[in-house]
Design an enzyme around this catalytic site. Sequence first.
Site, mmCIF file in Angstrom:
data_model
loop_
_atom_site.group_PDB
_atom_site.id
_atom_site.type_symbol
_atom_site.label_atom_id
_atom_site.label_comp_id
_atom_site.label_asym_id
_atom_site.label_seq_id
_atom_site.Cartn_x
_atom_site.Cartn_y
_atom_site.Cartn_z
ATOM 1 N N GLU A 184 0.792 -1.230 0.000
ATOM 2 C CA GLU A 184 0.000 0.000 0.000
ATOM 3 C C GLU A 184 0.824 1.279 0.000
ATOM 4 O O GLU A 184 0.351 2.308 -0.475
ATOM 5 C CB GLU A 184 -0.950 0.004 1.199
ATOM 6 C CG GLU A 184 -2.116 -0.959 1.053
ATOM 7 C CD GLU A 184 -3.008 -0.636 -0.143
ATOM 8 O OE1 GLU A 184 -3.208 0.565 -0.424
ATOM 9 O OE2 GLU A 184 -3.482 -1.570 -0.810
ATOM 10 N N SER A 461 -48.037 -24.900 20.498
ATOM 11 C CA SER A 461 -48.270 -25.716 21.694
ATOM 12 C C SER A 461 -47.253 -25.511 22.807
ATOM 13 O O SER A 461 -47.403 -26.108 23.872
ATOM 14 C CB SER A 461 -48.295 -27.194 21.316
ATOM 15 O OG SER A 461 -49.336 -27.424 20.406
#
Lengths: 759, 193
Positions: A184, A461
């Site tokens: 970079e 349920s």
Amino acid sequence: MTTRSWLKAIPTPSTRLLLVITGIIGLSILGFIGWVIYLDRVITNEFQGRLWSVPARVYAAPLELYVGAPTTADDLDMELRRLHYQPGDPATGPGFFRRRNGDFELHARRVQFIDELRPATRITLHANAEGITGLSAADGSDVPVFRLDPLMVGSVFPIHGEDRIILTPAEVSPQLRAALKTIEDRRFDDHHGVDPRSIVRAVWANLRAGRIAQGGSTLTQQLVKNYFLNDAQTFGRKLKEAVMAMRLEARFSKEEILVAYINEVSLGQDGQRAIHGFGLGAEFYFGKPLSELDIGEQALLIGLVRGPSFYDPVRHPDRAKARRNLVLQELASTNVISEEEAKRASAKPLLVRSRGGGYFPAFMDLVRRHLKRDYAEADLSAAGLSIYTTLDPKAQSSAEQALSRGLARLNAARRDKSALLEGAVVVAEPQSGDVLAVVGGRDFGREEFNRALDARRSIGSLVKPAVYLSALETGRYTAASVLLDAPLELKLGDGTLWAPQNYTREEFGSVSMVHALAESMNLATVRMGLDVGVEHVADTLVKLGLDRRPALNPSLLLGAVEMTPLEVVQMYTALANGGFKARLHAVRAVLDDQGKPLKSFKVEVEAVASPELVYQVDRMMVQVTQRGTGRGVTAKLGSKILVPAKTGTSQDTRDSWFAGFTGSHLAVVWVGFDDNRSTGLTGALGALPIWADTLGSLRPSSWEPAPPPEVEERWIEFSTGLVTGPSCSNDAVIVAVPRGANLPTKPGCAAALMRAGIE
Amino acid sequence: MKTSTPSADAPGNVVRIALTNALMLASLAGCSLLQPTRSPVAPPERTIPNPIPEAPKPSAAPATPPPAPAALPATPTAPPPPAREYHLNPATQSLVAQAHSQIARGELPGAATTLDRALRIEPQNPLLWIELARLRLTENDGRQAESCARKALALGGLDPQTRSKAGHALVDALRLLHREPEARELEAQPWMK
């Protein structure tokens, strides 16, 4: 004096012009200086804010070792490696262990626990295939209990909730620094924030290529850009960036800037969340800490800096691979690595995501919410906090694997592939309310919609234990009561007719209460529930921990109430805990940077239902897994372990649920579609196998509390509810009823029972 | 606390039958609900696991059956579940000892953390919940002391000693909460002796 008269005092027009120009230039310079000072302030504040806001470190619960602890020799081996202990001579120093079969010599590191700072310690541990069999100190004396280091599972800024894995300078390897600079910003060590040479080179390259092929930004400029996330490529912005970069360089060291860059740079996107920094990037892409990445994996991350979405290894694996290999080539040509290393790394596959590492976004989400709930914001803004959670890494990975295996199997079996089934799992320790594991979806390594906490779904349920508890509370019912499972029609408040049905469309006629619960009979439950009162059932739900009052429709009796999996767990703690609700919590303690707790931790329990009635309900729920809709659990865990549980299936099979508990764990599993379409799965088909798979690897203990003195256990006939015994009926089950309850005996059994008693 | 494996061993049965007989006699003396058709449960063989706890060793068995709760009539339908005895394991024992010395030094938060560790190891041991109730009393937290004591009672109701210890912790909690009548009523229970 007016301007005009002031100008008149100047002798000649040319001198006047000169003065005006000088004035303008002077003002511009002043303005520029002011602007630079302003930018300097902005960037310095930003940088310092980030630099000093050391995130809180988040830890899992430490593993407690003692004679009888269910940690096998292989478990222990795995735990030590997970904590980065290395095989080797423990005399070398802390961090090493030696294993010979079941014997471990360990040199434990110095470690801060909630209540003590333990110095580095040598200890010998013995384990077999069942668990821990012995612990002894260096001098040979017995050690009653010893805890391993708590696993670090992430870092978080508790206030804004952003999670990072912030690395200190010591945690950034020289190789990564060199590689990053090579790719970079090769002149990073020499420039002052802006590198004119590389700008010229970039402009030249761009002119020749006829497009923007190179950026001339230094690492410092990129860091500034990352702080103010704005991608507009205007001249003004570039100038601002350059000025800020130079100011940063003037004020901070290269070291500070490089480490900040490594912690800040964007490496991808995970739903709504940006992946910032190499620490989190390593966990996100590879499921392991940065320090364990090989050079190829590091090269992939470095390559992502240039375009995280363009080179996304998941969506564009070919591009990402080419980019990685280019990075490796560059590193070899600048001698950061050897040609040989580059070649070997280039040949490797792209993404090997080894899970089991320490990244649990759904659990961290709960931690953030509980921090907000239980702590003052001002306390949480302090730097360097340590957050000790209740996370059980083993339960967490069991739940993750069970859910991912289970959903893969269910999805593979579906013909319609237009949407994938989703799911969620929550595991807790019911006595203390410790949340042990949270899985929020199929792709558990990604932070996305957290279904465990946010998916409010119809519970079906799962509501029935609350209905049956309400029935027992009236004093008119026992587990042996006879219910009628027959059709009924109800005129609702809005004039419509409601005609509930059993899932199988069958009718069972007269049945025992325990049978009705075990087989999840809707008709019997509605008839009983109407007798008990819908309002009573709603009260029970609120009492058990639901934080809002459900709508009072008869359909509430069949679970027409929406809850999240976590809320179901909260509701079931009281059932798993003898009528005591244990407040769920994911955070045990927060220590400041001096090791002092912010506030003392409290296990909080509250009596919300009668222990003897809850025991009777639980005893009925055991039959769900022994003979009822939850039989699959017994098939998986064996019938020796008693598991009270309940299956849940909502209207049109939109939701498949399973909730149940053992002596040691309470777990709830939900399976369904995000868009609420029908799954075709009952609770037993969808959620149950995932539940059993989760619990199966956790060595659950049987549910076996002492029956309260007010109840007694009786054999009754499962189908009729008549008192019997295994010698008189092959359909006998054990239920709990109030001591001395006057129950009818099965005809012809009295003599046999009397004999059995006297023999 | 792995005490609930079904037991068909001879001493256990002897005790069970002795208890049953004692109960039957007791109810003959003072109760008209006697129904001779009722017989003890605990059949000799089982196809499914049974949660009835193992009978105590003869030496540990109480000479008389524990009195039934006042609200329910004593009937001969079943023997009372045999008593359990609770102990701490060496790990939790050492942690409780540590918590006690922390309390003695006034380090209440430290003691809370230590007891929390112990609870994580044996979450269903009523003795630990009694310890926790005692700690909450020291902290003047009557509400949590009450909850913890009630939890201990629910978990350890079958062990006379544990029951009475938990009961006394509950009495102290009720007093701290200024609920004197309830405290007195509880103290008058025969099992509190």
